[in-house]
Scaffold this motif. Structure first.
Motif, PDB file in Angstrom:
ATOM      1  N   THR A   6       0.767  -1.114   0.012  1.00  0.00           N
ATOM      2  CA  THR A   6      -0.012  -0.019  -0.002  1.00  0.00           C
ATOM      3  C   THR A   6       0.784   1.205   0.066  1.00  0.00           C
ATOM      4  O   THR A   6       0.554   2.218  -0.767  1.00  0.00           O
ATOM      5  CB  THR A   6      -1.007  -0.017   1.388  1.00  0.00           C
ATOM      6  N   ILE A 134      -9.905  11.021  -3.200  1.00  0.00           N
ATOM      7  CA  ILE A 134     -10.499  10.101  -3.734  1.00  0.00           C
ATOM      8  C   ILE A 134      -9.818   8.635  -3.083  1.00  0.00           C
ATOM      9  O   ILE A 134      -8.634   8.681  -3.029  1.00  0.00           O
ATOM     10  CB  ILE A 134     -10.139   9.767  -5.375  1.00  0.00           C
ATOM     11  N   GLU A 135     -10.514   7.793  -2.627  1.00  0.00           N
ATOM     12  CA  GLU A 135     -10.048   6.726  -1.644  1.00  0.00           C
ATOM     13  C   GLU A 135     -10.055   5.476  -2.305  1.00  0.00           C
ATOM     14  O   GLU A 135     -11.137   5.016  -2.899  1.00  0.00           O
ATOM     15  CB  GLU A 135     -10.436   6.435  -0.178  1.00  0.00           C
ATOM     16  N   ILE A 136      -8.903   4.749  -2.615  1.00  0.00           N
ATOM     17  CA  ILE A 136      -9.037   3.321  -3.130  1.00  0.00           C
ATOM     18  C   ILE A 136      -8.429   2.328  -2.108  1.00  0.00           C
ATOM     19  O   ILE A 136      -7.244   2.377  -2.041  1.00  0.00           O
ATOM     20  CB  ILE A 136      -8.357   3.147  -4.280  1.00  0.00           C
ATOM     21  N   GLY A 137      -8.968   1.649  -1.326  1.00  0.00           N
ATOM     22  CA  GLY A 137      -8.891   0.829  -0.187  1.00  0.00           C
ATOM     23  C   GLY A 137      -8.211   2.006   0.754  1.00  0.00           C
ATOM     24  O   GLY A 137      -8.681   2.778   1.337  1.00  0.00           O
ATOM     25  N   ARG A 140      -5.176   7.003  -0.603  1.00  0.00           N
ATOM     26  CA  ARG A 140      -6.019   8.200  -0.826  1.00  0.00           C
ATOM     27  C   ARG A 140      -5.030   9.111  -1.546  1.00  0.00           C
ATOM     28  O   ARG A 140      -3.740   9.514  -1.125  1.00  0.00           O
ATOM     29  CB  ARG A 140      -6.297   8.732   0.590  1.00  0.00           C
TER      30      ARG A 140
END
Length: 295
Positions: A6, A134-137, A140
């Motif tokens: 991540t 925008i958050e993807i998992g 951010r």
């Protein structure tokens, strides 16, 4: 996705957005050199002016991003026009030292003039987007960064089409590849040079306006970026815009990773270490310059 993966992806996305902004600056610098064979040391101040134009336009439009961005780009393009008509058109291609002194002097005037008018205190620039993201998992990224990256991609696509498929762009490429032959077939070098400077200034203004809501705005911000842009142009090959674009994106990634693992202090050293190694291995740049390249 584990924590390390991540973190790596977050660094990669941040580096990609940063690299695209760097590319806007470096491509404009390469464009001016490709057509005029002049290294514009005032290019960083065009970035700064774009940022300040964005900062002043935003309150006038109720923090609305898009009209303020348009105003910033147009204002910086007009400054580019004044820069060419007032100074650069008087410099011959063979007067390399004069071009350095002239553009460096303009850079200092703009820098210290803005510092006198608005002080050296950094300021934050807010937009209607605020800190939305925008958050993807677990990843951010702020909307202003996403928009900045998207704007850069659109600008590069438009620039490619302009230079590749229009008379405007073909004239620029002809002047860059063989000035004497271009003049023999009736292409006016001064008009082409003026167009190149205005276009490069508009790209720089777009970069400054896109950066304004992302990082602190201050008069010397262009100085911090312009030397990286020079490094990008040298590594990519002087006058090679495709090379400048590729190297800028790669360098943005590297800078983000270096800062993420070794601290911010190592970022600056990494950029110029890469430049030194690249110049030693490939003196003409990674993408050698056979005239101005756009693809």
């Amino acid at each position: 996705m584990d924590v390390s993966a991540t973190y790596l992806l977050q660094l990669m996305l941040n580096g990609l957005m940063l690299g695209l902004i760097y590319a806007l600056i470096a491509v404009g610098l390469a464009l001016i050199f490709g057509v005029l064979e002049v290294i514009n040391f005032a290019h960083g101040e065009l970035l700064m002016l774009g940022g300040y134009a964005m900062a002043f336009a935003l309150p006038a439009f109720g923090l609305s991003y898009w009209p303020a961005l348009a105003i910033a780009v147009v204002a910086t393009a007009l400054v580019g026009l004044v820069l060419y008509e007032g100074f650069l058109r008087r410099i011959d291609q063979k007067e390399f030292e004069r071009s350095i002194l002239t553009t460096l002097g303009i850079s200092m005037i703009l820098l210290y003039g803005m510092q006198y008018l608005f002080s050296a205190t950094p300021r934050m620039v807010d937009t209607a987007y605020g800190f939305d993201g925008i958050e993807i998992g677990s990843i951010r990224i702020t909307l202003t960064r996403v928009i900045a990256g998207a704007l850069a991609i659109v600008a590069f696509a438009a620039l490619y089409g302009l230079l590749r498929f229009t008379q405007f762009g073909r004239a620029m490429r002809a002047i860059a590849q063989n000035r004497e032959a271009a003049m023999m077939v009736g292409i006016p070098p001064r008009r082409v040079a003026r167009n190149a400077v205005v276009l490069a200034a508009a790209l720089c203004g777009l970069a400054g306006a896109a950066l304004a809501p992302i990082q602190l705005l201050y008069p010397a911000m262009g100085q911090a970026v312009i030397f990286k842009a020079f490094a990008l142009v040298v590594i990519g090959g002087l006058g090679n815009m495709t090379g400048a674009l590729i190297v800028a994106i790669a360098l943005g990634m590297i800078e983000s990773w270096v800062g993420g693992f070794f601290g911010i202090v190592w970022q600056e050293g990494a950029v110029f270490t890469i430049m030194i190694v690249a110049v030693l291995l490939r003196p003409d740049g990674i993408f050698q310059r056979p005239g101005m390249r756009v693809g």
